[in-house]
Design a protein around this motif. Structure first.
Motif, PDB file in Angstrom:
ATOM      1  N   GLU A 172      42.602  35.052  47.063  1.00  0.00           N
ATOM      2  CA  GLU A 172      43.034  35.926  46.004  1.00  0.00           C
ATOM      3  C   GLU A 172      43.223  35.104  44.740  1.00  0.00           C
ATOM      4  O   GLU A 172      43.599  33.941  44.792  1.00  0.00           O
ATOM      5  CB  GLU A 172      44.364  36.582  46.392  1.00  0.00           C
ATOM      6  CG  GLU A 172      44.250  37.478  47.608  1.00  0.00           C
ATOM      7  CD  GLU A 172      43.544  38.782  47.301  1.00  0.00           C
ATOM      8  OE1 GLU A 172      44.218  39.716  46.869  1.00  0.00           O
ATOM      9  OE2 GLU A 172      42.313  38.861  47.467  1.00  0.00           O
ATOM     10  N   ALA A 201      43.148  46.172  45.186  1.00  0.00           N
ATOM     11  CA  ALA A 201      41.900  45.396  45.148  1.00  0.00           C
ATOM     12  C   ALA A 201      40.886  45.893  46.177  1.00  0.00           C
ATOM     13  O   ALA A 201      39.682  45.917  45.919  1.00  0.00           O
ATOM     14  CB  ALA A 201      42.205  43.924  45.378  1.00  0.00           C
ATOM     15  N   LYS A 261      39.053  49.025  44.980  1.00  0.00           N
ATOM     16  CA  LYS A 261      38.024  48.686  43.990  1.00  0.00           C
ATOM     17  C   LYS A 261      36.765  48.172  44.663  1.00  0.00           C
ATOM     18  O   LYS A 261      35.659  48.596  44.360  1.00  0.00           O
ATOM     19  CB  LYS A 261      38.554  47.581  43.075  1.00  0.00           C
ATOM     20  CG  LYS A 261      39.501  48.046  42.021  1.00  0.00           C
ATOM     21  CD  LYS A 261      39.791  46.857  41.126  1.00  0.00           C
ATOM     22  CE  LYS A 261      41.174  46.947  40.539  1.00  0.00           C
ATOM     23  NZ  LYS A 261      41.595  45.661  39.987  1.00  0.00           N
ATOM     24  N   LYS A 262      36.987  47.283  45.609  1.00  0.00           N
ATOM     25  CA  LYS A 262      35.859  46.632  46.246  1.00  0.00           C
ATOM     26  C   LYS A 262      34.960  47.646  46.941  1.00  0.00           C
ATOM     27  O   LYS A 262      33.734  47.574  46.862  1.00  0.00           O
ATOM     28  CB  LYS A 262      36.389  45.611  47.258  1.00  0.00           C
ATOM     29  CG  LYS A 262      35.557  44.368  47.302  1.00  0.00           C
ATOM     30  CD  LYS A 262      36.198  43.330  48.176  1.00  0.00           C
ATOM     31  CE  LYS A 262      35.270  42.148  48.331  1.00  0.00           C
ATOM     32  NZ  LYS A 262      35.801  41.155  49.236  1.00  0.00           N
ATOM     33  N   LEU A 289      33.130  49.942  44.280  1.00  0.00           N
ATOM     34  CA  LEU A 289      32.315  49.237  43.286  1.00  0.00           C
ATOM     35  C   LEU A 289      30.820  49.459  43.517  1.00  0.00           C
ATOM     36  O   LEU A 289      30.061  49.752  42.593  1.00  0.00           O
ATOM     37  CB  LEU A 289      32.649  47.742  43.338  1.00  0.00           C
ATOM     38  CG  LEU A 289      32.003  46.845  42.283  1.00  0.00           C
ATOM     39  CD1 LEU A 289      32.477  47.243  40.906  1.00  0.00           C
ATOM     40  CD2 LEU A 289      32.368  45.390  42.534  1.00  0.00           C
ATOM     41  N   SER A 314      32.336  47.778  34.481  1.00  0.00           N
ATOM     42  CA  SER A 314      33.715  47.322  34.277  1.00  0.00           C
ATOM     43  C   SER A 314      34.484  48.276  33.356  1.00  0.00           C
ATOM     44  O   SER A 314      35.701  48.164  33.242  1.00  0.00           O
ATOM     45  CB  SER A 314      33.738  45.885  33.748  1.00  0.00           C
ATOM     46  OG  SER A 314      32.947  45.771  32.598  1.00  0.00           O
ATOM     47  N   ILE A 319      35.656  50.609  36.489  1.00  0.00           N
ATOM     48  CA  ILE A 319      36.549  49.886  37.397  1.00  0.00           C
ATOM     49  C   ILE A 319      36.891  48.542  36.789  1.00  0.00           C
ATOM     50  O   ILE A 319      36.010  47.814  36.339  1.00  0.00           O
ATOM     51  CB  ILE A 319      35.874  49.642  38.765  1.00  0.00           C
ATOM     52  CG1 ILE A 319      35.345  50.945  39.341  1.00  0.00           C
ATOM     53  CG2 ILE A 319      36.868  49.030  39.740  1.00  0.00           C
ATOM     54  CD1 ILE A 319      34.713  50.778  40.687  1.00  0.00           C
ATOM     55  N   ASP A 320      38.179  48.261  36.802  1.00  0.00           N
ATOM     56  CA  ASP A 320      38.622  47.006  36.206  1.00  0.00           C
ATOM     57  C   ASP A 320      38.501  45.881  37.238  1.00  0.00           C
ATOM     58  O   ASP A 320      39.399  45.654  38.029  1.00  0.00           O
ATOM     59  CB  ASP A 320      40.074  47.168  35.736  1.00  0.00           C
ATOM     60  CG  ASP A 320      40.639  45.872  35.228  1.00  0.00           C
ATOM     61  OD1 ASP A 320      39.870  45.097  34.634  1.00  0.00           O
ATOM     62  OD2 ASP A 320      41.839  45.627  35.437  1.00  0.00           O
ATOM     63  N   VAL A 321      37.337  45.224  37.240  1.00  0.00           N
ATOM     64  CA  VAL A 321      37.148  44.097  38.169  1.00  0.00           C
ATOM     65  C   VAL A 321      36.731  42.862  37.383  1.00  0.00           C
ATOM     66  O   VAL A 321      36.310  42.964  36.234  1.00  0.00           O
ATOM     67  CB  VAL A 321      36.039  44.364  39.222  1.00  0.00           C
ATOM     68  CG1 VAL A 321      36.515  45.336  40.250  1.00  0.00           C
ATOM     69  CG2 VAL A 321      34.770  44.817  38.557  1.00  0.00           C
ATOM     70  N   ASN A 322      36.835  41.729  38.029  1.00  0.00           N
ATOM     71  CA  ASN A 322      36.279  40.511  37.427  1.00  0.00           C
ATOM     72  C   ASN A 322      34.769  40.694  37.330  1.00  0.00           C
ATOM     73  O   ASN A 322      34.117  40.990  38.328  1.00  0.00           O
ATOM     74  CB  ASN A 322      36.585  39.301  38.309  1.00  0.00           C
ATOM     75  CG  ASN A 322      38.015  38.846  38.150  1.00  0.00           C
ATOM     76  OD1 ASN A 322      38.593  38.943  37.060  1.00  0.00           O
ATOM     77  ND2 ASN A 322      38.602  38.383  39.234  1.00  0.00           N
ATOM     78  N   GLU A 323      34.261  40.526  36.122  1.00  0.00           N
ATOM     79  CA  GLU A 323      32.849  40.862  35.909  1.00  0.00           C
ATOM     80  C   GLU A 323      31.910  40.032  36.774  1.00  0.00           C
ATOM     81  O   GLU A 323      30.850  40.484  37.153  1.00  0.00           O
ATOM     82  CB  GLU A 323      32.516  40.701  34.422  1.00  0.00           C
ATOM     83  CG  GLU A 323      33.301  41.703  33.585  1.00  0.00           C
ATOM     84  CD  GLU A 323      33.057  41.580  32.096  1.00  0.00           C
ATOM     85  OE1 GLU A 323      32.091  40.906  31.720  1.00  0.00           O
ATOM     86  OE2 GLU A 323      33.842  42.162  31.345  1.00  0.00           O
ATOM     87  N   THR A 383      32.106  39.317  39.815  1.00  0.00           N
ATOM     88  CA  THR A 383      31.898  39.788  41.189  1.00  0.00           C
ATOM     89  C   THR A 383      30.784  40.831  41.275  1.00  0.00           C
ATOM     90  O   THR A 383      30.338  41.154  42.372  1.00  0.00           O
ATOM     91  CB  THR A 383      33.186  40.395  41.764  1.00  0.00           C
ATOM     92  OG1 THR A 383      33.629  41.413  40.890  1.00  0.00           O
ATOM     93  CG2 THR A 383      34.252  39.354  41.953  1.00  0.00           C
TER      94      THR A 383
END
Lengths: 323, 107
Positions: free
Chosen positions: A220, B3, B6-7, B10, B33, B36-40, B42
């Motif tokens: 994480e 999290a 989201k996964k 996505l 993004s 969904i607010d994710v680390n781009e 990923t």
């Protein structure tokens, strides 16, 4: 050792500080199992991403930051190819064996030298008896290691040459010249190894330490608390020491194995000749069947050993071609 | 947002984004993004996986600025997969929604 502290301290926030080039190097390293076109394609994706972000007014580091945790990305990329992301950790031992004679060993030697120089510098600067005693203990340990290596080397050289001396006739001093030249050859090989180590040390002795650090467990992406970096740094330290020891161990074994080729080849020639004579003797009615089978066994063993050495030395190249 | 939520979703969002028109990597990433607010970062491995599974085809196209861009195109297999995923999502959503409402009434 101020240099080390810096690189370890930086590590836990590495993702934020990573530049595009560093990211590309990391991708190259961890995705080395993929073939080149795929890897270049993946690198291109991220390079373009960073470029786009920078054209929107971000700095390079910020742009890399938008990607999130690089370790996770790499793990997921590998999973997209149905590769277990921990493969490079698992097969590390195998890679080490293959690389021990090449750059890995040289780089580690460079690091060790660097650390040693740092230690000497610090001890002299601090002028404290404790530091000096520590240093002396280290030097003693080094000398002990060198002595062990020397004994090893002595054994190998003599194993390699005494046999030849036994076989060769003593005309024109042949029994002295040939073993002497083989000894010289061994010394030259050793010198080349040492020089390549020194060369690598000069090339990337200092910045190698920070580059070499593997991304830590990428579970994480929580904020790092105060305790975590210390713990992590300690962990890194332990692994680097153990891998270094392992490298040296592998290197010694490899030298033994490779240097044993020559006596092995001579033995093979000898036993094949003997095999012929013995076979002839068996057909002539002498009770030499047991010796004959024994000879065959030795032949097979020697050939297997030679193939093993061949694979060990040339295995890496072939694997690269397959990938 | 959780999290794991989201996964899971996505993939569906990525597939639906490309359904209408072909998109290039960065465009797709910024589009997704937004939802969904994710680390781009990923999203790129996900695109790689969907391409490897033949749900996407890629082709290069010149752009007015910079190097050629890699566009993602949804294949027929990808279209069917998207429909299946959408149906699964709707069913799942309906069930959970119903469950929440029923329990809210009890409480």
């Amino acid at each position: 050792m101020p240099k080390l502290k810096n690189s370890y301290g930086k590590m836990h926030e590495r993702d934020d500080n990573m530049t595009g080039t560093e990211l590309m190097e990391l991708l190259d390293k961890r995705l080395s199992i993929l073939n080149e076109t795929e890897r270049e394609d993946i690198k291109q994706d991220y390079a373009q991403h960073i470029e786009m972000k920078m054209s929107e007014g971000m700095t390079e580091e910020e742009a890399v930051g938008t990607l999130g945790d690089i370790g996770t990305i790499i793990d997921e990329t590998l999973m997209a190819y149905n590769i277990d992301p921990s493969y490079d950790k698992k097969s590390e031992a195998g890679q080490k064996i293959r690389k021990a004679l090449n750059s890995e060993f040289a780089q580690k030697t460079g690091e060790t030298l660097n650390k040693g120089l740092d230690a000497v510098h610090n001890a002299v600067k601090a002028n404290s008896p404790e530091e000096l005693i520590k240093l002396l203990v280290k030097i003693f340990g080094f000398c002990l290691g060198a002595f062990v290596l020397f004994v090893f080397g002595y054994l190998i050289v003599n194993l390699g040459t005494s046999m030849i001396r036994g076989i060769l006739p003593s005309i024109f001093g042949l029994d002295r010249i040939v073993p002497g030249s083989i000894k010289l050859l061994y010394i030259i090989i050793f010198a080349i190894l040492v020089f390549s180590a020194a060369y690598n040390f000069i090339q990337n002795g200092t910045n190698k330490i920070s580059k070499d650090i593997q991304p830590a467990d990428s579970g994480e992406t929580v904020d790092v608390t105060d305790g975590a970096p210390k713990k992590e740094a300690k962990k890194m330290n332990d692994t680097s020491v153990s891998t270094k020891l392992f490298d040296i161990f592998v290197f010694i074994i490899k030298i033994c194995v490779v240097f044993a080729i020559l006596p092995c080849i001579f033995m093979l020639i000898g036993t094949i000749l003997a095999q012929g004579f013995l076979a002839a003797a068996v057909f002539m009615g002498y009770p030499a069947i047991g010796l004959c089978i024994g000879c065959l066994g030795v032949n097979v063993c020697t050939i297997t050993f030679l193939i093993f050495v061949f694979k060990l030395v040339f295995g890496e190249r072939r694997e690269k071609n397959e990938a | 947002m959780n999290a794991q939520f989201k996964k899971g979703i996505l993939e569906l969002v990525v597939l639906i984004s490309v359904t209408g028109r072909d998109m290039y990597g960065y465009e797709l990433v910024s589009e997704v993004s937004k939802v969904i607010d994710v680390n781009e970062g990923t999203i790129y491995p996900l695109l790689k996986r969907l391409t490897n599974e033949h749900y996407f085809e890629t082709y290069l196209k010149e752009s007015t600025e910079g190097p050629p861009r890699k566009y993602y195109h949804l294949t027929e297999a990808g279209r069917i997969y998207t429909e299946t995923l959408t149906a699964e999502w709707e069913e799942f959503y309906a069930k959970v929604e119903k469950f929440i409402r029923e329990n809210a009434r009890k409480g």
